[in-house]
Each structure stands twice: as structure tokens, then as C-alpha cells.
Design a protein around this motif. Structure first.
Motif, short mmCIF file in Angstrom:
data_model
loop_
_atom_site.label_atom_id
_atom_site.label_comp_id
_atom_site.label_asym_id
_atom_site.label_seq_id
_atom_site.Cartn_x
_atom_site.Cartn_y
_atom_site.Cartn_z
N ASP A 1 61.08 63.56 36.11
CA ASP A 1 61.17 62.15 36.11
C ASP A 1 62.36 61.70 35.35
O ASP A 1 63.17 60.69 35.84
CB ASP A 1 60.06 61.53 35.52
CG ASP A 1 58.66 61.26 36.36
OD1 ASP A 1 59.07 61.18 37.46
OD2 ASP A 1 57.52 61.38 35.84
N ARG A 2 62.57 62.61 34.22
CA ARG A 2 63.93 61.71 33.46
C ARG A 2 65.21 62.27 34.35
O ARG A 2 66.09 61.43 34.46
CB ARG A 2 63.95 62.96 32.22
CG ARG A 2 65.11 62.35 31.10
CD ARG A 2 65.19 63.35 30.30
NE ARG A 2 66.03 64.56 30.75
CZ ARG A 2 65.31 65.72 30.72
NH1 ARG A 2 64.23 66.01 30.63
NH2 ARG A 2 66.14 66.64 31.39
N GLU B 1 65.48 59.99 37.22
CA GLU B 1 65.83 58.30 36.80
C GLU B 1 67.36 58.46 36.57
O GLU B 1 68.07 57.44 36.66
CB GLU B 1 64.97 57.84 35.63
CG GLU B 1 63.65 57.65 36.25
CD GLU B 1 62.46 57.73 34.91
OE1 GLU B 1 63.06 57.70 33.83
OE2 GLU B 1 61.58 57.33 35.11
N LEU B 2 67.79 59.77 35.92
CA LEU B 2 69.30 59.78 35.76
C LEU B 2 70.21 59.82 36.78
O LEU B 2 71.08 59.05 37.05
CB LEU B 2 69.47 61.13 34.94
CG LEU B 2 70.94 61.45 34.40
CD1 LEU B 2 71.52 60.19 33.50
CD2 LEU B 2 71.10 62.69 33.61
N ASP C 1 71.06 67.47 31.67
CA ASP C 1 71.54 66.11 31.76
C ASP C 1 73.10 65.90 32.11
O ASP C 1 73.45 65.30 32.80
CB ASP C 1 71.09 65.19 30.84
CG ASP C 1 69.58 64.84 30.64
OD1 ASP C 1 68.85 65.29 31.55
OD2 ASP C 1 69.27 64.30 29.80
N PRO D 1 67.31 70.33 28.12
CA PRO D 1 67.38 68.86 28.57
C PRO D 1 68.69 68.37 28.51
O PRO D 1 69.39 67.59 29.30
CB PRO D 1 66.43 68.07 27.78
CG PRO D 1 65.35 69.02 27.53
CD PRO D 1 65.87 70.45 27.22
N ASP E 1 59.99 66.05 32.78
CA ASP E 1 61.50 66.34 32.85
C ASP E 1 61.95 65.93 34.22
O ASP E 1 63.13 65.46 34.14
CB ASP E 1 61.71 68.03 32.66
CG ASP E 1 61.49 68.44 31.20
OD1 ASP E 1 61.95 67.59 30.32
OD2 ASP E 1 60.70 69.43 30.96
#
Length: 575
Positions: free
Chosen positions: A354-355, A358-359, A318, A314, A352
Motif C-alpha cells: 500500500d505504501r 500510494e508513493l 521508496d 522500505p 508495504d
């Protein structure tokens, strides 16, 4: 199953892999070099004990997982906290310059000369608020090497833009400036936005995503890239799917010259430092596509990997997403796709994705199209961060026919980015004919959606368009151009599903422009009840790309003579 995409060679090279395969597969296949690139699943049909016994297959895959998991899944790096600011250091001392002379719908780029010590990729956080009139955009900055930090915005308005920076680096914090954005250049329409179940540029001009796929064209040598762009310039395609990370799969196993990360002397990658040369080339690739009117549909992650990029964890995921979106969201012709075949990427859950989605949304102030693509399991495309459904075929033959149901299910545009590829490979996804490709395009179009193209004809150089780009040799692109002409001639520039016959879909604009498509059918005539008014009637041969208009005009009813050939359509145009 953790590892559905491992190849024979990967398992043979893994500790314990050969012994495992010797127990399950015919020994004759294990030492044939030409078979090493094939997926393990391809051998199940020649192993009777696995082919005929579901429990044995499940046990086999569990054993494969145990062998491959230590190789494919690694301990993930933790997040890196940016350096704390020095309260005693002077603020707003970095010099800044405007890059170029921006006009509306182009990149507005500010370059700042800031700190280069340490690792600015992770030590420095930079953002700016841009304001033009009553509108504001918050833009994240990125480090581009040699002490240069950049801010890129998409100039959505002409006029005076003012900005002020925020940074944990005192030299970059609190810098203020203003720049003038000129009127839009001829032909500049801005980024693509969702418009109901369709798309339009920001200035309202209609956009239709007739896309193609060349996953790794941008990882090839300069000559191949140039050839790919020349081919696109003569094609009907307005969108190109391409991967951020290099791809390792059949007919595409070469080592790229550069990677998104800096490569260390031992061959491993430093996941805290980006290769700015790689990204400078990506910038140029996006710009060159934009000059052709082609949207760069950038796939951020995919499972076809031998460099461990599919399992970065993650924190690094990111970091990559943040850097890529900040670097590219200033371009008008960018789309973001979280994944090609998300459900084959081991280690990433729905949470993951979704994260990450959204990022992307948080880091992209200009709202570029954003999707996620499936292998066999559709994502829930009602998620607010998803702008449109990106679909791979559900079954060998029927996919485009589901377009209307998917529109209703998700309430968003449907783009079937992967309907199968025109080609001659042994795999069912890579050997449909040009006629079948065109049929799928039309079946999707008359149901209010868009189908994507790919080409997989084998050649001795293994230069397949779908993987490396280059030249197109198939028969479908010209006919896709004909479909574009028919859809573009609609008064709205799109086809909407309309009340249809029990055996035949109709689409278009009610009382103005209607199209029906016969697909495999080959009738010699068709009785058509007409909407109120007088109508011109056209017979369209979607393969020969011809339009034959019946003489005169008609009202109430017409018997349309047809040539007893497949791939015919009928068009009604209000007189």
C-alpha cells in the motif's frame, strides 16, 4: 513460508544447507550440477517422507527458512535525509535548457546544470510546478549524473507551458521558464486511461491490452533487444511486461551488463547511487517500444533474485520507486506494476505494498495504469491506487472463465497477464498448446476482459521469449491478431458481457454486435434466438482465422450450421 523460491544450489551453498538436505532428500540429487537451478519444492515428490507427510513438509520448510533467512533477509538501510539548504547561497543560478522540441503527448524535458558534489542522488531534492492554461502538474526531478538534474513531464496540452522549481539546492530553487508545446504528431494518442471495464488513450481512441511477457529482454545484449523489437513490430501485441531488476530463474541465470544501482569494486551495490547508464538504456527501451505502439508494463519488484534486490528495505524501495517514476512518468506508453507475484516476495507486507502504491500515485502526476500481480493470493484490487486487476491463473485450466466474476468483485478492468505459456517445458505453467492459449484469450474476451500471452518453447540456446525475448516460434500470436480484428470491429471497440445462454457466453454491444464462443464444444449446429431487427450471421473459426457469412439476413431465429470442430464462434452483426 519465507523461502518458497530457493533453488537446490542456493540451499547447498548456504551454511548448514547441505547437512539439512542430506537428511531429507535422496543423496543422488545433491551433486548433479544440472539440478542446482531447480526449486527445492520440485524435489518433494521424490522424497516419500516429505511427499506423504504434511507435518514433515512443514518442518522441512521451517528448517529451510532458518538456513536461508540470514542470506535472503538483511538489516535494512535507514532513510537518507537530503542536505539542508545554505541560506547564504545565491538562488536560481542553474542554467536550464529544453531538451528537444516537444509536441503534445511527448516528453517535455528540462535539463538543469546543478550541484554535482557529494551525492546528488540523495542530497538534492528537486520538483517543479508546470502550468498550461488552467491545468497544473507537480513533477519531481531526478539526478542524471555529471551535474545534470532533469524534470520530465508528459505534455498533455499544446501551447505555452510555464514552470517554477523548488529545491533544497539554492542554485536549483526558484528557476522560472516557459516552453512551447506543439500540436500532437500524427498517431500520438497520449497515455492509456481506464474507461469503465476497458481502456482508452487520453484522446479517446480505444486501446486493447493484448499483452505478452518477456521479463528480462531489457537485460540482454543489444542484438537480442533489437531482435525482440523486430519481433514485436510484426506481432499483434500492444503491451509488454518487463522487469526493472534482473531476474534469476531457470533459463535466465546470466549476469547482466548493468544494474539499476552502481556496482562497487567488491561486487556489492551502492543503494544510494543509481547507474545512469542503465537508466539511459531503459529510457531508450521505453522510447523504442512506444514507436511500435507498445505499452511498457514495468514490473518494479519480483522474487526471482540473487542480488538481494527483493529485500532492499522500505527506505531503499521508496528511493527506487521515486527515481523510476520521476524518470519514466513523462512517457506516454508506460504502465507500472508493483510486483510480479507479490505474495512470493519475503519481507513485504500488505502495508508495504500500500505504501509503495500510494508513493507511485503521488509521484506520477499523469496517472499511468498501475497494478500488482499475484502468485496464489489475489491482492484487494479495490484499493484506490490500483487502476486494474492484474491476474495470474488460479488453477491449471480454468481462469479466464472467472473474468466476469472478478469484474463484479473489484469493479475494475481485468487483465489476466499470466494465463500459462505456450511451450513445451516440464512445468504446467509452461506447456500449454497454441490452441489452449487462444481458447483462454477468447474465454476472457467474451467475458469482458483481456488475457496475456507468453511463450516457453525450449531451444538449445535457452533463448525463451518469456525470459529473454528474441524470436517467437509459437502458433498463437497470429490467432491473437484475429481476435483483435473481431473485437475492434465492435461499434464500441470492446466486448461487454451480455445476457447469455445457459451453456454459452455472449458478449458485444446489445442490438448491434454480438459474439458467442464455443471453446471446446464441437456442435454441428446451433439454434440462435435473435434480438429484434435483422442480422447478418457469421461463423468464425478462431484457429483457422476465417469468417464465413451465412447468405441473406435473419430475424427472430436462425439455425447456424457449424463444422463439428472446437474453437468456433458465432457473430451477429446488425444489418
Amino acid at each position: 513460508m519465507l523461502t518458497p523460491l530457493v533453488t537446490l544450489g542456493q540451499v547447498l551453498d548456504a551454511p548448514g544447507g547441505r547437512a539439512l538436505l542430506e537428511r531429507h532428500l535422496p543423496e543422488a540429487v545433491l551433486d548433479q550440477p544440472g539440478l542446482r537451478v531447480l526449486l527445492i519444492g520440485a524435489f518433494l515428490r521424490v522424497a516419500p517422507g516429505l511427499r506423504d507427510d504434511e507435518a514433515a513438509r512443514e518442518l522441512f520448510w521451517n528448517e529451510i527458512d532458518k538456513v536461508m533467512a540470514p542470506i535472503l533477509l538483511h538489516e535494512h538501510a535507514p532513510a537518507v535525509t537530503p542536505a539542508a539548504p545554505d541560506p547564504s547561497a545565491p538562488r536560481a543560478t542553474a542554467a536550464w535548457t529544453l531538451v528537444g522540441e516537444p509536441s503534445r503527448w511527448e516528453v517535455l524535458e528540462i535539463a538543469l546544470q546543478g550541484p554535482a558534489a557529494g551525492n546528488p542522488f540523495v542530497d538534492v531534492e528537486l520538483s517543479a510546478e508546470f502550468r498550461c492554461g488552467e491545468r497544473t502538474w507537480t513533477v519531481g526531478g531526478f539526478y542524471d549524473g555529471d551535474g545534470v538534474h532533469r524534470l520530465r513531464a508528459l505534455a498533455e496540452e499544446e501551447g505555452t507551458w510555464r514552470f517554477v522549481t523548488t529545491s533544497n539546492s539554492p542554485a536549483l530553487d526558484g528557476i522560472k521558464g516557459e516552453v512551447v508545446v506543439d500540436p500532437a504528431a500524427p498517431g500520438a494518442h497520449g497515455p492509456v486511461r481506464v474507461d469503465g471495464f476497458h481502456f482508452a488513450y487520453a484522446d479517446g481512441t480505444r486501446y486493447r491490452p493484448w499483452g505478452t511477457t518477456a521479463y528480462a529482454w531489457n537485460h540482454q545484449d543489444e542484438q537480442t533487444q533489437t531482435t525482440t523489437l523486430e519481433t514485436l513490430a510484426g506481432s499483434p501485441f500492444t503491451k509488454l511486461r518487463m522487469c526493472l531488476f534482473p531476474k534469476h530463474f531457470i533459463y535466465n541465470s546470466g549476469e547482466p551488463e548493468r544494474f539499476p544501482f552502481v556496482r562497487k569494486d567488491d561486487g556489492s551495490f551502492d543503494h544510494t547511487r543509481f547507474d545512469t547508464g542503465f537508466f539511459a538504456r531503459l529510457d531508450e527501451q521505453v522510447r523504442r517500444l512506444g514507436a511500435l505502439g507498445v505499452q511498457a508494463d514495468l514490473i518494479l519488484f519480483h522474487p526471482y533474485d540473487r542480488w538481494d534486490f527483493a529485500d532492499l528495505g522500505p527506505a531503499v524501495d521508496d528511493r527506487v520507486v521515486r527515481y523510476v517514476v520521476r524518470r519514466l512518468s513523462g512517457y506516454a506508453n508506460v504502465w507500472f506494476s508493483l510486483a510480479n507475484e507479490h505474495d512470493l516476495i519475503a519481507g513485504k507486507s500488505t502495508a508495504d505494498w500500500d505504501r509503495i502504491g500510494e508513493l507511485v500515485t503521488a509521484e506520477d502526476p499523469h496517472g499511468h495504469p498501475l497494478s500488482i500481480h499475484n502468485f496464489s493470493q489475489h491482492f484487494d484490487h479495490t484499493r484506490p491506487w490500483i487502476t486494474h486487476a492484474s491476474i495470474q491463473r488460479d488453477e491449471p485450466y480454468r481462469t479466464a472463465e472467472n473474468t466476469s466474476a472478478w469484474r463484479e468483485r473489484w469493479g475494475k478492468p481485468v487483465v489476466i497477464d499470466e494465463c500459462g505459456y505456450e511451450g513445451d517445458l516440464e512445468y504446467d505453467w509452461g506447456n500449454i498448446s497454441g490452441q489452449e492459449m487462444i481458447r483462454r484469450f477468447w474465454e476472457g474476451a467474451v467475458r469482458g476482459g483481456y488475457v496475456g500471452h507468453g511463450e516457453t518453447y525450449w531451444n538449445a540456446e535457452e533463448q525463451l521469449w518469456w525470459s529473454k525475448g528474441g524470436r517467437l516460434t509459437g502458433t498463437s500470436p497470429r490467432r491473437i491478431g484475429f481476435l483483435e480484428e473481431i473485437v475492434a470491429a465492435s461499434p464500441t471497440g470492446v466486448l461487454e458481457p451480455l445476457p447469455s445462454d445457459f451453456d454459452l457466453p455472449w458478449a458485444g454491444v446489445q442490438d448491434q454486435y454480438l459474439v458467442s464462443y464455443h471453446g471446446f464444444g464441437r456442435p454441428r449446429e446451433r439454434h440462435v434466438l435473435l434480438p429484434p431487427g435483422r442480422w447478418h450471421v457469421d461463423v468464425l473459426d478462431t484457429w483457422e482465422c476465417t469468417i464465413d457469412r451465412l447468405p441473406g439476413t435473419y430475424e427472430t431465429f436462425v439455425l447456424v450450421p457449424l463444422p463439428s470442430k472446437p474453437y468456433q464462434a458465432v457473430r451477429l452483426v446488425a444489418a
